[in-house]
Structures are given as C-alpha cells and as structure tokens.
Design an enzyme around this catalytic site. Structure first.
Site, PDB file in Angstrom:
ATOM      1  N   ASN A   1      -1.735  19.127 -20.712  1.00 45.20           N
ATOM      2  CA  ASN A   1      -2.128  18.226 -21.796  1.00 45.20           C
ATOM      3  C   ASN A   1      -2.158  18.931 -23.149  1.00 45.20           C
ATOM      4  O   ASN A   1      -2.597  18.338 -24.146  1.00 45.20           O
ATOM      5  CB  ASN A   1      -3.510  17.615 -21.507  1.00 45.20           C
ATOM      6  CG  ASN A   1      -3.455  16.679 -20.324  1.00 45.20           C
ATOM      7  OD1 ASN A   1      -2.453  16.017 -20.105  1.00 45.20           O
ATOM      8  ND2 ASN A   1      -4.518  16.646 -19.533  1.00 45.20           N
TER       9      ASN A   1
ATOM     10  N   ARG B   1       0.815  -1.236   0.000  1.00 44.39           N
ATOM     11  CA  ARG B   1       0.000   0.000   0.000  1.00 44.39           C
ATOM     12  C   ARG B   1       0.840   1.274   0.000  1.00 44.39           C
ATOM     13  O   ARG B   1       0.382   2.326   0.415  1.00 44.39           O
ATOM     14  CB  ARG B   1      -0.974   0.029   1.186  1.00 44.39           C
ATOM     15  CG  ARG B   1      -1.989  -1.102   1.186  1.00 44.39           C
ATOM     16  CD  ARG B   1      -3.141  -0.786   2.109  1.00 44.39           C
ATOM     17  NE  ARG B   1      -4.090  -1.870   2.146  1.00 44.39           N
ATOM     18  CZ  ARG B   1      -4.052  -2.856   3.016  1.00 44.39           C
ATOM     19  NH1 ARG B   1      -3.110  -2.891   3.936  1.00 44.39           N
ATOM     20  NH2 ARG B   1      -4.950  -3.804   2.970  1.00 44.39           N
TER      21      ARG B   1
ATOM     22  N   GLU C   1       8.084  18.883 -24.532  1.00 42.82           N
ATOM     23  CA  GLU C   1       7.298  19.125 -23.308  1.00 42.82           C
ATOM     24  C   GLU C   1       7.626  20.499 -22.729  1.00 42.82           C
ATOM     25  O   GLU C   1       6.749  21.186 -22.197  1.00 42.82           O
ATOM     26  CB  GLU C   1       7.559  18.030 -22.267  1.00 42.82           C
ATOM     27  CG  GLU C   1       7.143  16.620 -22.691  1.00 42.82           C
ATOM     28  CD  GLU C   1       5.626  16.378 -22.680  1.00 42.82           C
ATOM     29  OE1 GLU C   1       4.852  17.324 -22.457  1.00 42.82           O
ATOM     30  OE2 GLU C   1       5.220  15.219 -22.931  1.00 42.82           O
TER      31      GLU C   1
ATOM     32  N   HIS D   1       7.117  10.176 -28.161  1.00 48.80           N
ATOM     33  CA  HIS D   1       6.011  10.892 -27.513  1.00 48.80           C
ATOM     34  C   HIS D   1       6.094  12.407 -27.774  1.00 48.80           C
ATOM     35  O   HIS D   1       5.112  13.037 -28.174  1.00 48.80           O
ATOM     36  CB  HIS D   1       6.046  10.609 -26.002  1.00 48.80           C
ATOM     37  CG  HIS D   1       5.034  11.376 -25.225  1.00 48.80           C
ATOM     38  ND1 HIS D   1       3.689  11.103 -25.279  1.00 48.80           N
ATOM     39  CD2 HIS D   1       5.179  12.438 -24.389  1.00 48.80           C
ATOM     40  CE1 HIS D   1       3.036  11.953 -24.492  1.00 48.80           C
ATOM     41  NE2 HIS D   1       3.912  12.776 -23.941  1.00 48.80           N
TER      42      HIS D   1
ATOM     43  N   HIS E   1      -1.737  11.911 -28.489  1.00 51.58           N
ATOM     44  CA  HIS E   1      -1.889  10.496 -28.141  1.00 51.58           C
ATOM     45  C   HIS E   1      -2.513   9.712 -29.300  1.00 51.58           C
ATOM     46  O   HIS E   1      -2.179   8.546 -29.523  1.00 51.58           O
ATOM     47  CB  HIS E   1      -2.731  10.338 -26.870  1.00 51.58           C
ATOM     48  CG  HIS E   1      -1.961  10.609 -25.614  1.00 51.58           C
ATOM     49  ND1 HIS E   1      -2.564  10.995 -24.443  1.00 51.58           N
ATOM     50  CD2 HIS E   1      -0.639  10.577 -25.347  1.00 51.58           C
ATOM     51  CE1 HIS E   1      -1.641  11.179 -23.507  1.00 51.58           C
ATOM     52  NE2 HIS E   1      -0.461  10.932 -24.039  1.00 51.58           N
TER      53      HIS E   1
ATOM     54  N   LYS F   1       5.889  23.662 -13.975  1.00 52.72           N
ATOM     55  CA  LYS F   1       5.179  22.440 -13.567  1.00 52.72           C
ATOM     56  C   LYS F   1       4.896  22.445 -12.074  1.00 52.72           C
ATOM     57  O   LYS F   1       3.827  22.048 -11.625  1.00 52.72           O
ATOM     58  CB  LYS F   1       5.981  21.200 -13.967  1.00 52.72           C
ATOM     59  CG  LYS F   1       5.272  19.924 -13.574  1.00 52.72           C
ATOM     60  CD  LYS F   1       5.186  18.895 -14.620  1.00 52.72           C
ATOM     61  CE  LYS F   1       4.310  17.738 -14.167  1.00 52.72           C
ATOM     62  NZ  LYS F   1       4.423  16.568 -14.998  1.00 52.72           N
TER      63      LYS F   1
ATOM     64  N   HIS G   1      -1.488  17.030 -26.252  1.00 48.66           N
ATOM     65  CA  HIS G   1      -1.492  15.598 -25.928  1.00 48.66           C
ATOM     66  C   HIS G   1      -2.744  14.864 -26.405  1.00 48.66           C
ATOM     67  O   HIS G   1      -2.688  13.656 -26.618  1.00 48.66           O
ATOM     68  CB  HIS G   1      -1.356  15.395 -24.413  1.00 48.66           C
ATOM     69  CG  HIS G   1       0.053  15.576 -23.934  1.00 48.66           C
ATOM     70  ND1 HIS G   1       0.736  16.758 -24.054  1.00 48.66           N
ATOM     71  CD2 HIS G   1       0.922  14.706 -23.337  1.00 48.66           C
ATOM     72  CE1 HIS G   1       1.959  16.626 -23.539  1.00 48.66           C
ATOM     73  NE2 HIS G   1       2.097  15.395 -23.109  1.00 48.66           N
TER      74      HIS G   1
ATOM     75  N   ARG H   1      -4.189  21.630 -13.948  1.00 45.43           N
ATOM     76  CA  ARG H   1      -3.171  20.700 -14.464  1.00 45.43           C
ATOM     77  C   ARG H   1      -3.484  20.232 -15.890  1.00 45.43           C
ATOM     78  O   ARG H   1      -2.602  19.784 -16.608  1.00 45.43           O
ATOM     79  CB  ARG H   1      -3.013  19.512 -13.507  1.00 45.43           C
ATOM     80  CG  ARG H   1      -1.855  18.610 -13.896  1.00 45.43           C
ATOM     81  CD  ARG H   1      -1.427  17.678 -12.803  1.00 45.43           C
ATOM     82  NE  ARG H   1      -0.336  16.827 -13.242  1.00 45.43           N
ATOM     83  CZ  ARG H   1       0.366  16.038 -12.465  1.00 45.43           C
ATOM     84  NH1 ARG H   1       0.101  16.006 -11.165  1.00 45.43           N
ATOM     85  NH2 ARG H   1       1.334  15.284 -12.931  1.00 45.43           N
TER      86      ARG H   1
ATOM     87  N   GLU I   1      -5.175  16.828 -11.242  1.00 44.95           N
ATOM     88  CA  GLU I   1      -5.722  17.158 -12.562  1.00 44.95           C
ATOM     89  C   GLU I   1      -7.246  17.301 -12.586  1.00 44.95           C
ATOM     90  O   GLU I   1      -7.928  16.731 -13.433  1.00 44.95           O
ATOM     91  CB  GLU I   1      -5.266  16.121 -13.608  1.00 44.95           C
ATOM     92  CG  GLU I   1      -5.344  16.665 -15.026  1.00 44.95           C
ATOM     93  CD  GLU I   1      -4.765  15.732 -16.074  1.00 44.95           C
ATOM     94  OE1 GLU I   1      -3.598  15.324 -15.912  1.00 44.95           O
ATOM     95  OE2 GLU I   1      -5.474  15.416 -17.021  1.00 44.95           O
TER      96      GLU I   1
ATOM     97  N   LYS J   1       2.390  11.472 -11.262  1.00 44.91           N
ATOM     98  CA  LYS J   1       1.599  10.576 -12.120  1.00 44.91           C
ATOM     99  C   LYS J   1       2.372   9.279 -12.307  1.00 44.91           C
ATOM    100  O   LYS J   1       3.525   9.304 -12.763  1.00 44.91           O
ATOM    101  CB  LYS J   1       1.344  11.226 -13.484  1.00 44.91           C
ATOM    102  CG  LYS J   1       0.196  12.214 -13.488  1.00 44.91           C
ATOM    103  CD  LYS J   1      -0.136  12.624 -14.914  1.00 44.91           C
ATOM    104  CE  LYS J   1      -1.299  13.594 -14.944  1.00 44.91           C
ATOM    105  NZ  LYS J   1      -1.590  14.070 -16.316  1.00 44.91           N
TER     106      LYS J   1
END
Ligand code: GLY
Length: 343
Positions: free
Chosen positions: A233, A115, A179, A257, A240, A215, A236, A229, A225, A137
């Site tokens: 993206n 955990r 990025e 990417h 993607h 960031k 993105h 946040r 997010e 993330k």
C-alpha cells in the site's frame, strides 16, 4: 521469454505463467473443457477474448464498458444472471481478460457464484500484470467507496503474455510502472537501481518478472493483509485520496490509479529517497507534481479502509529497499504530507 512462478499458498496455491505468446497457448495452460464465462471490456482488443473463446468447449464472452464504474453491484448481478441463464455449475469457470477492473470484478463474481467457482486471470495491462492479477484481492465499489465489497479469492492460474502490451497506450504502461516502482522502492533495491540506470519502457519483461517475485514473496507471507502485505500500500493511502479528487475531473485531466500512487509515494519517504523517486517516476512517464486540492484529498483519506479507529496507517520509505509501517492521527498525517515539500 518464459518463466513460471509458483505461488505457494497451501490448498490455494497456483502458477503464474509469464510467457511471450502464452495467449495463443491457453488451451494447454488452462482447463477450458467446460462452460467458460470470459469477461472483458471495450478497451481491450476483442481478439484477446476471442482467442481464449476459441480454446473453450462452451465459451460465453461478456464485454462491459471500460472504467471503474463497471466494478458495481449491477454488473456483478448481470454476470451472475448470465451464468444462471447458461446453466453454469460449480465445475465451470470464469476467465478475466483485461486490466484491474475486469480482474477484480470477475474474481469477485467467481468467488460469489455458487460459493466459488474456478477463476483464471489473463491480465492485459501492465498494472494488472505486475500487481493486481495476483494475490487474490477481488472487489467491487459501492457508494463511491473503492473496493469496499469484496473477498480474498485466489485464481487457479494467472497467464501473463507481455506481447499484449504492444497494443497498450504509453500512458497505461506508465500506469503499471508506478506499481512496479512502488515495490522496488520498498522491497528491492537492486530492481530500483536497474530501473534507475535503464529505460523502464525497454525493460518491461524484466520488470514484470521481478515485480511478481516481490509480490509472490509478500503474499506468501501474508495473503490476507494482516501484516507484511500492507507494504504494497506504499503510496496508496494518499494516492486513493488523490484518486477520489481526480475522479471528479474529465478527460485528460483525470488521473490514472498509478499516477495517483506515484504522487502518493512522494510525501511518504525520506528526502534522499524522494529525489531518486522523482527521477525514476519521470523516466517512467509519471507525474511528480499536481494541482489536486490536497485538503480535499486528505479529507477523502479518512474514508480509506486503512484507517484503524481514529488512526491512519501508512507505509514510509526511509531508504531505497526499506519500509516502515507508521500510524498517525489524520491531523498528524496531514502535517506529514504538507511538511514534506513533495509538491
Ligand atoms: N495491490 C496491493 C495488494 O495486492 O495488496
């Protein structure tokens, strides 16, 4: 150069140390006096993981094949098995030494095992240094859907040594610059103009620190997010979709990417922004044109987790240093892409 940024997230706060030569100082920077699972891949020079291991009381290095396929349930299960076999408890830790794939995978293993055990990230690519190593993330891919199983799990510390970039291929440096340019275009006019006026390849330290400051600000406002946040993206959503098509290609025809993000930003901005972006992306060695099948890429966008019911959420850049959150049906979104004149 040496700079420490403090990510202020209450009980989940942590430091990001950016320092040339920091890798050789990990024994001072991290608590490694315990069992330490060091996760890396075969694209990372082994000396980086070995340097960390030398600083640990009880190190175990695991090395996986480079690439997205490593972000899988199988590899996650393997990491948990290695920790169980070696008697790891909740007081031990995981250290990622690699790029975004290794960071995402190791962070999720640390979040899941018992955990949650301590996680340190030592990113070795520009992309992971400017973006993916901070903000918590973590994820693996499943059933062909990127990052669909994961958690927000903040590291205990991030150690960024720009010297490791000296072994990074130029195309990977460009990959990370995408990025940084994404953040500058939407959030930091001054940084964008500095990149515009200079040679991005020769200002990496400055780009890393400036990107991390953007960031940090964004994640401190919205770690999970829910709102702000989402600005990260930019490029993105379509990116993607392009990436899913590019993944079907082999060798040099496949796209990284950051290259997909570069292409994904171009239809999502005002024409004046696009002209300036094209110049900056070219300087950074990134593509501004593509022969990817846009209809197939748009079909893949419908699987994207940024879909909200039947609406697709995306970020639009109306002027450098500004952004808007927009929402459209898939058909409307496809029209935005096709009518943009971007490709
Ligand atoms: N790379 C996007 C984010 O961290 O939210």
């Amino acid at each position: 150069m040496s700079e420490t940024l403090h990510m202020d997230l209450g009980k989940e706060s942590y430091d990001i140390v950016v320092e040339r030569g920091a890798l050789a100082r990990v024994s001072e920077l991290l608590n490694l006096n315990r069992r330490v699972l060091i996760v890396t891949d075969d694209g990372v020079p082994p000396v980086y993981a070995e340097t960390v291991a030398e600083a640990c009381a009880e190190p175990i290095i695991v090395t996986y094949p480079q690439g997205e396929d490593t972000k899988s349930f199988e590899v996650l299960a393997d990491l948990c098995a290695v920790m169980l076999e070696n008697g790891f408890t909740r007081t031990d830790c995981v250290v990622a030494v690699g790029g975004g794939v290794i960071g995402d995978l190791s962070g999720f293993a640390a979040a899941s095992f018992m955990r949650g055990i301590d996680f340190y990230n030592i990113p070795t690519t520009l992309l992971s240094q400017v973006d993916s190593s901070i903000g918590g993330k973590t994820a693996i891919n499943h059933e062909g859907v990127k990052n669909c199983v994961g958690a927000f799990y903040q590291p205990k510390k991030v150690v960024i040594d720009p010297e490791v970039l000296s072994t990074l291929p130029a195309r990977q440096v460009s990959n990370g610059l995408a990025e940084a340019i994404k953040m500058a275009a939407t959030c930091d006019k001054d940084l964008f103009e500095r990149i515009e006026a200079g040679n991005p390849m020769e200002m990496l330290d400055e780009i890393i620190v400036s990107s991390l400051k953007i960031k940090k600000y964004v994640v401190e406002q919205d770690a999970t997010e829910k709102s702000l946040r989402r600005v990260l993206n930019f490029g993105h959503t379509l990116g993607h979709g392009i990436e899913s098509q590019a993944a079907l290609r082999d060798g040099d025809r496949a796209l990284y990417h950051g290259e997909c993000v570069a292409l994904g930003m171009l239809p999502m901005c005002a024409p004046e922004v696009r002209d300036r972006l094209v110049t900056v992306l070219k300087k950074a060695g990134l593509p501004t044109e593509t022969d990817i099948d846009m209809n197939a890429a748009l079909a893949a966008v419908s699987h994207d987790k940024k879909m909200d019911g039947s609406k697709i959420n995306y970020v639009y850049c109306p002027e450098i240093g500004a952004f808007e959150f927009r929402s459209a049906s898939l058909d409307e979104y496809a029209e935005v892409v096709k009518n943009s004149g971007a490709y």
